[in-house]
Design an enzyme around this catalytic site. Structure first.
Site, PDB file in Angstrom:
ATOM      1  N   ASP A  39      -5.282  -1.325 -10.346  1.00 49.65           N
ATOM      2  CA  ASP A  39      -5.642  -2.607  -9.807  1.00 49.65           C
ATOM      3  C   ASP A  39      -6.418  -3.252 -10.895  1.00 49.65           C
ATOM      4  OD1 ASP A  39      -3.970  -2.621  -7.558  1.00 49.65           O
ATOM      5  OD2 ASP A  39      -5.712  -1.884  -6.255  1.00 49.65           O
TER       6      ASP A  39
ATOM      7  N   GLU B  33       1.208  -5.900   8.793  1.00 49.14           N
ATOM      8  CA  GLU B  33       1.335  -4.602   9.604  1.00 49.14           C
ATOM      9  C   GLU B  33       0.028  -4.447  10.673  1.00 49.14           C
ATOM     10  OE1 GLU B  33       3.473  -1.998   6.083  1.00 49.14           O
ATOM     11  OE2 GLU B  33       1.275  -1.991   6.114  1.00 49.14           O
TER      12      GLU B  33
ATOM     13  N   VAL C 251     -20.315   4.939 -10.523  1.00 49.83           N
ATOM     14  CA  VAL C 251     -20.604   4.546 -11.965  1.00 49.83           C
ATOM     15  C   VAL C 251     -21.064   3.239 -12.008  1.00 49.83           C
ATOM     16  CG1 VAL C 251     -18.760   4.157 -13.959  1.00 49.83           C
ATOM     17  CG2 VAL C 251     -18.583   6.264 -12.742  1.00 49.83           C
TER      18      VAL C 251
ATOM     19  N   GLY D  30     -12.750   7.083 -10.653  1.00 45.91           N
ATOM     20  CA  GLY D  30     -11.767   6.713  -9.595  1.00 45.91           C
ATOM     21  C   GLY D  30     -10.747   7.824  -9.272  1.00 45.91           C
TER      22      GLY D  30
ATOM     23  N   PHE E 226      -5.162   6.121  -6.367  1.00 45.26           N
ATOM     24  CA  PHE E 226      -3.685   6.665  -6.838  1.00 45.26           C
ATOM     25  C   PHE E 226      -3.647   6.775  -8.513  1.00 45.26           C
ATOM     26  CE2 PHE E 226      -2.601   4.302  -2.869  1.00 45.26           C
ATOM     27  CZ  PHE E 226      -1.619   5.546  -2.205  1.00 45.26           C
ATOM     28  N   GLY E 227      -4.102   5.834  -9.044  1.00 46.18           N
ATOM     29  CA  GLY E 227      -4.143   5.968 -10.606  1.00 46.18           C
ATOM     30  C   GLY E 227      -4.812   6.921 -11.203  1.00 46.18           C
TER      31      GLY E 227
ATOM     32  N   ALA F 276       0.467   0.567  -5.046  1.00 46.01           N
ATOM     33  CA  ALA F 276       0.223   2.025  -5.476  1.00 46.01           C
ATOM     34  C   ALA F 276       1.146   2.492  -6.335  1.00 46.01           C
ATOM     35  CB  ALA F 276       0.464   2.787  -3.925  1.00 46.01           C
ATOM     36  N   GLN F 277       2.442   2.201  -6.705  1.00 47.36           N
ATOM     37  CA  GLN F 277       3.422   2.420  -7.388  1.00 47.36           C
ATOM     38  C   GLN F 277       3.063   2.113  -8.828  1.00 47.36           C
ATOM     39  OE1 GLN F 277       5.826   4.645  -7.812  1.00 47.36           O
ATOM     40  NE2 GLN F 277       5.479   5.360  -5.938  1.00 47.36           N
TER      41      GLN F 277
END
Length: 453
Positions: free
Chosen positions: A305, A176, A80, A12, A15-16, A320-321
């Site tokens: 996640d 949004e 994967v 992946g 972000f992570g 995300a953080q």
């Protein structure tokens, strides 16, 4: 590198995964990052691609470009489909091979999430979600095409159906996106058509909850709802969707005719828990130790996640953080293990706050005891989002586009793009979303081992 150098496989490039790869940039390891896409995506701004503010290239960066200076890192485009904990390998499908066995010494799973229709997968055909650049472009096509069809439609009675937009889910994405559509139809598109009035479009935001932005403080939620209504959004709370079809939606027995329905209600994690055959929470996320490893398997990390971890009695949110901080922690822990240092402190998330933008010049922000809304919160939101874009050229490009749009009302991309052909039947589609891993015998007969040099 010598053969004895440990091999770290990261699944992946979100972000992570990207944070973990960067943390290992100078470590004495061979890192292999596998992703179904060749780009890292800044998901918080997907709705701006869907509403023509930004182009796809302004929020997506090639993973190879981001990691180009890391000589110990290899990037592979592939899907994967499984993990064999005993053999310490993953199975990857590429464009020309199936079930390729890729060995690892350390594995970092950062496979993210996909849309969840809460048991009504039949809704997906009529109500696309917003999780990828392809999703954003498809939704942009739908929105723009609705106005083009209405402009060409001879029967005025059909205009209402064509210009009704229904969004299911009033979390940050739904709020949004609804606000952005409201701004689009009441400013940018208002003078572009001759036979219809874009400002007459109906925008409906539906949610089962009692508040929009349910994770925010009630005061901020109330202000966000008021702002949505000023933008012409019809907010319907405490109401569930019974049915979605080609003619629209049915909400608590009422038919809302619409040709454009967008799903912003929920997500579900990748099947990493099934691959690993380990304990998961009710949502399917892998329960991990305080150091983000799988119980009984210190060589396997799960971040973002896909991971389930509680802090102060509450599960960490899927934002995300959290993914970025977990990815950095995993990378640093791997480096520390290689140095033979003492065990680090358990992972602890530092909450930098939450934000949501609600149309031009207005946002809501909460960080600790700070509660803020309005233009100042919007400036903070803009600064934070620019800072976290993956590359400096994107920061400049997005900043200039925002300034241009704010001053003139003109948007970055109004193109309706239909992709035809050119896509192989066995195209790579994802990092294991919905896939099952082959049996060991099948993997041995179909695939080959990929060695990382």
């Amino acid at each position: 590198m010598p053969e004895h150098v440990p091999r770290v496989v990261i699944v992946g490039g979100g972000f992570g995964g990207l944070a973990a790869a960067k943390a290992l940039g100078r470590a004495p390891v061979r890192t292999l990052l596998v992703d179904r896409n060749n780009h890292h995506l800044f998901q918080p701004l997907l709705y701006q691609v869907a509403t023509s503010v930004l182009t796809p290239a302004q929020i997506g960066s090639p993973i190879r470009g981001i990691l180009r200076k890391q000589r110990n890192t290899t990037v592979i485009l592939g899907e994967v489909t499984g993990v064999d904990k005993d053999r310490r390998c993953i199975f990857v499908d590429s464009a020309d091979r199936q079930g390729v066995s890729v060995p690892y010494d350390v594995l970092v799973l950062a496979t993210g999430v996909r849309h969840s229709y809460f048991g009504h997968d039949e809704f997906a055909r009529f109500a696309p979600g917003l999780k990828s650049l392809a999703d954003a472009v498809a939704i942009r096509n739908r929105i723009l095409r609705a106005f083009e069809q209405a402009e060409a439609e001879e029967d005025p009675s059909r205009h209402r159906d064509l210009l009704t937009f229904v969004l299911v889910g009033a979390g940050p994405t739904g709020v949004e996106l609804a606000a952005a559509i409201g701004a689009l139809v009441r400013s940018t598109l208002r003078s572009e058509f001759r036979r219809i009035d874009p400002a007459s479009a109906r925008i409906v935001l539906v949610d089962m909850g009692k508040r929009v932005l349910g994770s925010f403080a009630e005061r901020l939620s109330t202000k966000a709802k008021a702002r949505l209504e000023r933008l012409g959004v019809e907010v319907r709370l405490g109401q569930g969707v019974d049915r979605i079809d080609a003619d629209g939606v049915i909400v608590v027995g009422e038919r809302i005719s619409s040709k454009t329905v967008i799903w912003t209600a929920g997500v579900t994690p990748s099947p990493a828990g099934k691959w690993l055959a380990v304990e998961t929470d009710r949502a399917g996320r892998v329960r991990v130790e305080k150091d983000l490893t799988v119980p009984g398997h210190p060589e396997i990390f799960v971040v973002g996640d896909t991971a389930s971890l509680e802090q102060d009695g509450r599960p960490l949110p899927g934002v995300a953080q959290v993914a970025i901080q977990e990815g950095r922690y995993a990378g640093r822990l791997i480096r520390q293990r290689l140095r033979g240092g003492s065990a680090p402190r358990p992972f602890r998330y530092f909450d930098k706050g939450s934000m949501a933008v609600v149309g031009k010049g207005f946002a809501v922000l909460q960080a600790g005891k700070v509660r803020m809304s309005g233009f100042l919160a919007w400036l903070v939101w803009a600064g934070v989002h620019l800072e976290f874009l993956a590359q400096s050229n994107l920061r400049v490009s997005v900043f200039l586009q925002w300034v241009w749009t704010y001053v003139t009302g003109r948007r970055g991309s109004w193109l309706i793009i239909d992709h035809h052909g050119g896509e192989p039947a066995n195209a790579v589609t994802g990092a294991g979303v919905g896939a099952t891993h082959p049996t060991k015998s099948a993997a041995a007969s179909v695939g080959r081992t990929l060695e990382v040099r």
